[in-house]
Write an enzyme that holds these catalytic residues in place. Structure first.
Site, PDB file in Angstrom:
ATOM      1  N   LYS A  49     -62.631  22.828 -63.206  1.00 21.89           N
ATOM      2  CA  LYS A  49     -61.498  22.452 -62.864  1.00 21.89           C
ATOM      3  C   LYS A  49     -60.280  22.288 -63.913  1.00 21.89           C
ATOM      4  CE  LYS A  49     -58.718  18.853 -60.225  1.00 21.89           C
ATOM      5  NZ  LYS A  49     -58.654  17.610 -59.451  1.00 21.89           N
ATOM      6  N   SER A  87     -56.900  17.689 -54.660  1.00 21.53           N
ATOM      7  CA  SER A  87     -56.299  18.301 -55.670  1.00 21.53           C
ATOM      8  C   SER A  87     -57.065  19.629 -56.221  1.00 21.53           C
ATOM      9  CB  SER A  87     -55.831  17.720 -56.917  1.00 21.53           C
ATOM     10  OG  SER A  87     -56.824  17.067 -57.391  1.00 21.53           O
ATOM     11  N   SER A 108     -59.902  13.881 -54.266  1.00 17.98           N
ATOM     12  CA  SER A 108     -59.483  15.482 -54.742  1.00 17.98           C
ATOM     13  C   SER A 108     -60.981  15.945 -54.613  1.00 17.98           C
ATOM     14  CB  SER A 108     -59.119  15.466 -55.915  1.00 17.98           C
ATOM     15  OG  SER A 108     -57.873  15.368 -55.882  1.00 17.98           O
TER      16      SER A 108
END
Ligand code: GLN
Length: 477
Positions: A75, A150, A174
């Site tokens: 990420k 997210s 997330s």
């Protein structure tokens, strides 16, 4: 290589003549095929292929690490030395990491390959990946829908077989929320289980790094590698790390608590609610015990979470000023306007909203009314949750109130977007580990997850029970 091979299956195929290079080629092909989903901000093609060759050699020599053959998507909030890390924000565009996050360091040490950097909401703030400065990421199962956020890119990377596992960070859901909306497994470990060193901070007392996977075994082995004490993170725990992989065979029965308020919440999709009830009934029939309790704090979870995380974010994000690295405005004329313009042009609207909200709740005169009150609420929620976990192994909840929603559907109303986190923020407010298990399939064709929250450091049991649920109640892909 087969589609959606589990890591143990890849290892088996490697023994039968498959090469790590071929594994990488397989994922690169899928990455190319699904490039339009915008799950990756950058793909390290050359580097991954080169590293694969080196690992193939190590395998021949019998010196390969335990993750040889595992291909991971990272990420864009986790530092990876020599690579860009931007938090999907313009303010960090061009920034290149000068060190590895501990999680990355440990994965590389065991011969995993990092294949690319995934899209996410800017500074991990969002529930749909629509807040990225580098474009939205689409859900691979329905391209008119969001993947969740997210860590949307990380979820889609696993969903579309572009990697074996991916890393995400989870401050309020997330990992679990996009896992639910994309139909994959996601785990947010206990606060302190995985070092946060090298994770770009959003709200430091909530943030944790975790994993997405299609197979629970794969999350287990990756968690085994990244967990544990790290001298570089004072909040990392010295609690011994269980051998998650060896403890995946579930035995016995569990005691589960469910919340009346959660199951009857007006925001909860009726089909998800029905699935929860059926599952609970089946679990009872199988000898487990489920108790429905009242959790009157449910509607205070989201406000508590947003007051505290924005306060922490306003402090954490004050370091980004574009002076030593990152975005530098061309319109600045003096020192003060350099700061002001770097920040006002560099941050996106949602990040600015949160910095301002956080600054407000911490300001003199409002601190007691908002920040201090939310801290007290955090304590109450924590105490009540821990109390429940004295007599129950897990709390069972939906992961998300609905299946993946449409792109643009919630962008006009931030509060509507924040309510997508209704069921996930509790685990972060309390620091407890939680998973989203992809058990549901809606009549609209989209998947959804069932969430379990466990006691501190109960990851081994959580993983084992997740596997049990997948085996007995999962709809195999
Ligand atoms: N959706 C939540 C938020 O916007 C959670 C984000 C996260 O876990 N990083 O804050």
């Amino acid at each position: 290589m087969k589609n959606y091979s589990s890591f143990s299956d890849i290892q088996l195929q490697l023994q039968e003549g498959l090469t790590v290079k071929e594994v990488v080629v397989h994922y690169l092909k899928n990455i190319r095929q699904y490039a339009h989903l915008n799950a990756f901000l950058e793909v390290f093609e050359e580097e991954a292929l080169h590293r694969a060759e080196q690992i193939d050699l190590k395998i021949k020599q019998g010196t390969a690490g335990k993750l040889a053959g595992m291909v991971i998507a990272n990420k864009d909030v986790i530092n990876h030395k020599g690579h860009h890390t931007t938090s999907s924000s313009k303010i960090l565009s061009g920034y290149e990491s000068i060190y590895n996050a501990t999680a990355i360091e440990r994965l590389l040490r065991d011969d995993a390959i990092i294949i690319g950097r995934c899209n996410c909401d800017e500074f991990a703030m969002g529930s749909s990946n629509e807040n990225s400065a580098f474009g939205i990421c689409k859900n691979g199962l329905d391209e008119t829908k969001v993947p969740g956020g997210s860590s949307g890119g990380s979820a889609v990377a696993v969903q579309m077989d572009m990697c074996t596992i991916s890393l995400g960070s989870d401050t309020g859901g997330s990992i679990r929320q996009p896992a639910s909306l994309c139909g994959v497994f996601g785990i947010k470990p206990t606060y302190g289980r995985v070092s946060r060193y090298g994770l770009i901070a959003y709200a430091s007392s909530f943030d944790q790094i975790g994993v997405f996977s299609n197979h629970i075994e794969d999350a287990a082995i990756a968690m085994e590698v990244i967990s544990g004490k790290d001298v570089m993170d004072a909040t990392s725990s010295a609690h011994p790390v269980d051998a998650y992989t060896n403890q995946l065979a579930f035995s016995g029965t569990v005691r589960l608590a469910s919340f009346a308020e959660a199951l009857h919440h007006p925001k909860l999709d009726t089909e998800i609610s029905a699935t929860m009830n059926t599952l609970i009934k089946s679990l009872n029939e199988a000898g487990h015990t489920t108790t429905q309790v009242s959790f009157t704090e449910l509607d205070y979870l989201v406000p508590t979470y947003y007051l505290l995380t924005t306060a922490e974010a306003s402090s954490n994000l004050s370091r980004f000023d574009g002076i030593r690295y990152g975005y530098r405005s061309q319109n600045a004329t003096d020192l003060e306007s350099t700061y002001r313009k770097n920040r006002s042009e560099g941050f996106g609207p949602e990040v600015k909203r949160r910095i301002m909200l956080g600054t407000f709740v911490l300001s003199a005169g409002y601190y007691d009314a908002y920040y201090a009150k939310a801290q007290k609420m955090r304590r109450l929620i924590r105490d009540k949750t821990l109390e429940l976990l004295k007599t129950n192994d897990f709390i069972i909840l939906p992961t998300t109130p609905s299946t993946a929603f449409g792109i643009g559907e919630k962008t006009k109303d931030p509060v509507e977007m924040y309510l997508a986190d209704l069921y996930t923020v509790q685990a972060n407010i309390t620091g407890l580990p939680a998973v989203s298990v992809p058990l549901g399939k809606h009549s609209n064709g989209l998947p959804y997850g069932i969430q379990l929250i466990g006691n501190k450091f109960s990851e081994a049991r959580l993983l084992a029970f997740s596997k049990y649920l997948m085996t007995h109640y999962g709809n195999s892909k």
